[in-house]
Structures are given as C-alpha cells and as structure tokens.
Design a protein around this motif. Structure first.
Motif, PDB file in Angstrom:
ATOM      1  N   LYS A  76      -7.316   9.485  -3.266  1.00  0.00           N
ATOM      2  CA  LYS A  76      -8.209   9.875  -2.425  1.00  0.00           C
ATOM      3  C   LYS A  76      -9.668   9.435  -2.770  1.00  0.00           C
ATOM      4  N   GLN A 130       0.837  -1.305  -0.032  1.00  0.00           N
ATOM      5  CA  GLN A 130       0.073   0.149   0.062  1.00  0.00           C
ATOM      6  C   GLN A 130       0.807   1.388  -0.094  1.00  0.00           C
ATOM      7  N   ARG A 167      -8.132   3.070  -7.517  1.00  0.00           N
ATOM      8  CA  ARG A 167      -7.675   2.545  -6.629  1.00  0.00           C
ATOM      9  C   ARG A 167      -6.236   1.861  -6.952  1.00  0.00           C
ATOM     10  N   TRP A 189       1.095   5.017  -3.588  1.00  0.00           N
ATOM     11  CA  TRP A 189      -0.080   5.861  -3.951  1.00  0.00           C
ATOM     12  C   TRP A 189      -1.189   5.660  -2.822  1.00  0.00           C
ATOM     13  N   GLU A 190      -1.573   6.951  -2.739  1.00  0.00           N
ATOM     14  CA  GLU A 190      -2.651   6.773  -1.562  1.00  0.00           C
ATOM     15  C   GLU A 190      -3.992   7.686  -2.172  1.00  0.00           C
ATOM     16  N   LYS A 226       7.252   4.658  -2.250  1.00  0.00           N
ATOM     17  CA  LYS A 226       7.151   3.441  -1.810  1.00  0.00           C
ATOM     18  C   LYS A 226       8.717   2.891  -1.387  1.00  0.00           C
TER      19      LYS A 226
END
Ligand SMILES: *Cc1c(COP(=O)(O)O)cnc(C)c1O
Length: 425
Positions: A19, A13, A24, A16-17, A69
């Motif tokens: 919103k 995870q 996804r 890339w977060e 990451k």
C-alpha cells in the motif's frame, strides 16, 4: 485488479501488494511474534475469530504473501507454505486421513514420498495401495476400498518422468467421493495447472524449479476449494464435525472453501510445526519472479539434450516426455502443450557401471542430490535417492537400475551437450 492476469504478471507481482508508502519489495518479517494492544484482541486471534498474526508457526506475512502468489499461479482458493515438499505431502494426506484410513497413489512417485506413504504413514495406521498410473481405469478402480480417503499422483513423476493422466485420475477420485491430490513439482504451474484438469489439492516441493537456484528447501499446499467435503461428510469428520481441540469449530461451516487449509494450519501446523522460515520464503519469492522465464528455457535445453542422447550409439534408452515417440509424449502434449520440465532420464549400454564412470567424467554437470535448478546436475537414483528401495520396488517406481537422472539447467545447450559428449567418449 479484476482482469485475469497472465502467469508472467503473477510471477512478478502476485502475492505482495504494497500500500501507499510500503516497501516495494516483499519484506522478510523476521519475527516469531506480533504485538497487540489488548489481551482480548489476542484472544480473538486464538479463537480464529479474527484474522491476524500472533506466532510465526501459525502465520507470518512473508510466508502468506508467497503462498498467495503460488495459490494464484495454480488457480486455487487458499494455500500454505511448509518447511519442505515432504511436509507438504505429509500434511496434505494427514489433514484428511487418520489411523484406519487408506489412500491410492500412483506407484511412480518421488522416493521420499513413496517411503512416507508405504512405511511411515503405515506406522500411523494409514495404508497405501500403489497403482500403475498407465493401467486402464477399470484396473486402478480395484485398488479403492470403503476407507479410501484420497488419490495421489505426480504430474510428471520424479524420476520416472511418467506423465499422469490427470483426467483419468480425477474421474476415479470423483466416482469414489475422495479428493485428488497432485504433486505438481516438476511441471510447475507455468507448464500445467492440475486444478483445471480436476485436481482438488496441489502440492509442491518449492525446493525445485520454484526456488530454482538450490537455495532453500520448502513446500506448499494449494487447495482448489472445489472438493465438497459436506457432500461426503461421513468420510471427512475432521472437516465436517466439531474440532474439540479448537473450541468445537466445524471447519467447513466456519471457513467454507478455506476449510481445508485452515484446518491444516490450525491443527497440523500447530501440533507438528513444519513451518517454512520467512527467510526461505523470501528467497523462494525471488525464484518465483523468474519461473515463467526459466521454465521455457529448461524445456528447450532439455529437448536438445534428449535429442542428442537419442542419436548416440552408446545410449541404450532415453526417457523425456517432451521427446516425440516417448511413451508419454501424447499425454504431455495434452496436459502441458508448452513444455514439460528440464529433467531427462537415460541409461547407457554399459548399465550401472558405465553410469558411474560417465558421471565422474562430467565437468559442467555436477553430481548433486538435487534436481530442477538453474545449474545442470546429475544423479544415479538407484545408488542415491532410491537407495532404500529393493530392485523390485525400483521397477515398480519406474526406476531402472541403470537410470541416470539428468537435470538440464539453463546454461548454453551446446555447452551441456559438449560436456556429455566428452564424458561419453
Ligand atoms: C523433491 C521432491 C519432493 C520432496 O521435497 P523436499 O522439498 O525435498 O522435501 C516431493 N515431491 C517431488 C516430486 C519432489 O521432486
């Protein structure tokens, strides 16, 4: 999220977060450029006064997410992707060295890096002294000069499989006021995080385990943010005095712990342009999502293969730092207690000639110029990757002319061993 996440969670995870309502899965920003409403806004981006994207050579959201990451996996403060591992090591050094400067490097490094340091950078006026990484600290100390600007080594050397004594090298770097750069390609942050042992900058050929599927050439540079450039101002004027090519910005003043990566992006990437393509960064991200699952399996399989080779009469020697009795077993236990890597090297009693015959007979293991992917592969460094080196240089780089570099994949261990058995017999 404030809680310190496990490497497993970061692999899946991190970076890339999305919103609310965002994709996804990390999208590929397959765009060279980015649109703005006003000319003034674009101008502020060029002045580095605002964060934002304007041209993919300098920054791209897909690349940034993947760099982030890797940065989290290594425990760093800033990171950037490059087009290859070679570009990563070149930038890592050129970001702090100019003509007239000098670096100290472990002699046991990747052939390409060895050429870069001793041949190509020399033509740029940067000299390199190679040292025996296993030598006592006092011995390595002698290689340092007043113009030395960095110390370099690989956590696990490709292909010599020497485990670097990270604390010894970190102490040398500290006492000479220069950063310690570690190429962590073979161990990956799953097995070792060099920053925790005193490394200042970590580089990667992401082409290897991080990608893991032999899909995309790439590199990465991670900065720990732990080197105090201001305390050694006279040595690193590029970071601590105005950059005339960027409106007189002083990187350390403006960017603090982000100074090193910002300079490498704003200056080196701007002028030399070894950017990773967003498409490749996307593929790399898929690889990273399973890095924490693949590494233990590579290590488990490699140990079984190493033990099998060790048991054979026709095998002259086996080098695998995860193997009890190996010259670097104790260092491996200290710095990477959960495993080293999937690469083994060994020599046959029949030497160079027997190596060629053995390799030609392998069925499952493929002869490829590559290591560290899911498929088992094999290479003869003296006739392939290290072909440019003389016999003397081969020995210095820890490469025996009989050496077979065997990269153990994540197939069934029994099948890999059976392939070796039939090829030997
Ligand atoms: C392969 C490798 C490199 C070079 O990386 P590329 O992605 O092939 O440019 C550098 N360092 C190490 C340890 C490597 O194994």
């Amino acid at each position: 999220m404030n809680q310190k996440q496990s490497q497993d969670t970061i692999c899946i995870q991190g970076g890339w977060e999305p919103k609310n309502g965002h994709p996804r899965v990390l999208p590929i920003y397959q765009s060279t450029t980015f649109k703005y409403e006003t000319s003034e806004q674009m101008g502020r981006l060029f002045d580095l006064e605002e964060n934002g994207y304007f041209y993919t050579r300098l920054a791209n959201p897909t690349n940034d997410a993947v760099a982030d990451k890797i940065c989290k996996l290594e425990g760093g403060t800033a990171a950037m992707l490059t087009s290859s591992g070679q570009a990563a090591n070149m930038y890592a050094v050129l970001n702090i060295c100019s003509a007239g400067d000098h670096i100290v490097s472990a002699a046991t490094i990747y052939g390409g890096t060895s050429n870069l340091f001793t041949v190509t950078l020399k033509r740029f006026g940067i000299e390199c002294t190679l040292v025996d990484p296993d030598a006592p600290r006092e011995e390595i100390e002698k290689a340092f000069r007043p113009n030395t600007k960095a110390v370099f080594g690989e956590t696990i050397a490709n292909p010599a499989l020497v485990v670097l004594d990270l604390e010894k090298f970190a102490a040398l770097a500290r006492s000479h006021g220069v950063p310690f750069i570690v190429d962590n390609t073979f161990a990956t942050p799953i097995n070792c995080r060099p920053i925790e042992w005193g490394a200042h900058i970590v580089t990667h050929s992401t082409t290897k385990y991080m990608d893991g599927h032999a899909m995309a050439v790439g590199g990465c540079i991670v900065d720990s943010g732990n080197f105090d450039w201001e305390a050694h101002k006279d040595k690193f004027p590029g970071l601590t005095t105005p950059d005339e090519s960027y409106h007189g910005i002083v990187y350390t003043e403006r960017f603090g712990k982000g100074a090193y990566i910002t300079k490498a992006t704003a200056q080196l990437m701007r002028d030399m342009g070894s950017i990773q393509s967003p498409q490749n960064a996307f593929l790399l991200n898929i690889g990273l999502e399973t890095l924490h699952l693949r590494m233990p399996r590579h290590c488990e399989n490699a140990l079984k293969v190493a033990e099998y080779l060790k048991s054979r009469e026709d095998v002259a020697w086996v080098k695998y730092p995860g193997l009890k009795g190996d010259a670097h077993y104790e260092l491996a236990r200290k710095y990477m207690p959960h495993g080293t890597c999937g690469v083994i090297s060994f020599g046959l009693k029949g030497g160079r000639e027997a190596a060629a015959v053995f390799m030609d007979r392998l069925k499952l293991a493929a002869i490829v110029t590559h290591v560290a992917d899911a498929r088992t592969s094999v290479l003869h460094p003296a006739s392939h990757t290290h072909r440019q080196l003389s016999d003397e240089q081969l020995v210095e780089a820890g490469v025996d002319p009989s050496m077979i570099r065997f990269s153990v994949g994540i197939e069934g261990a029994d099948d890999i061993i059976e392939d070796i058995r039939q090829a030997l017999e």
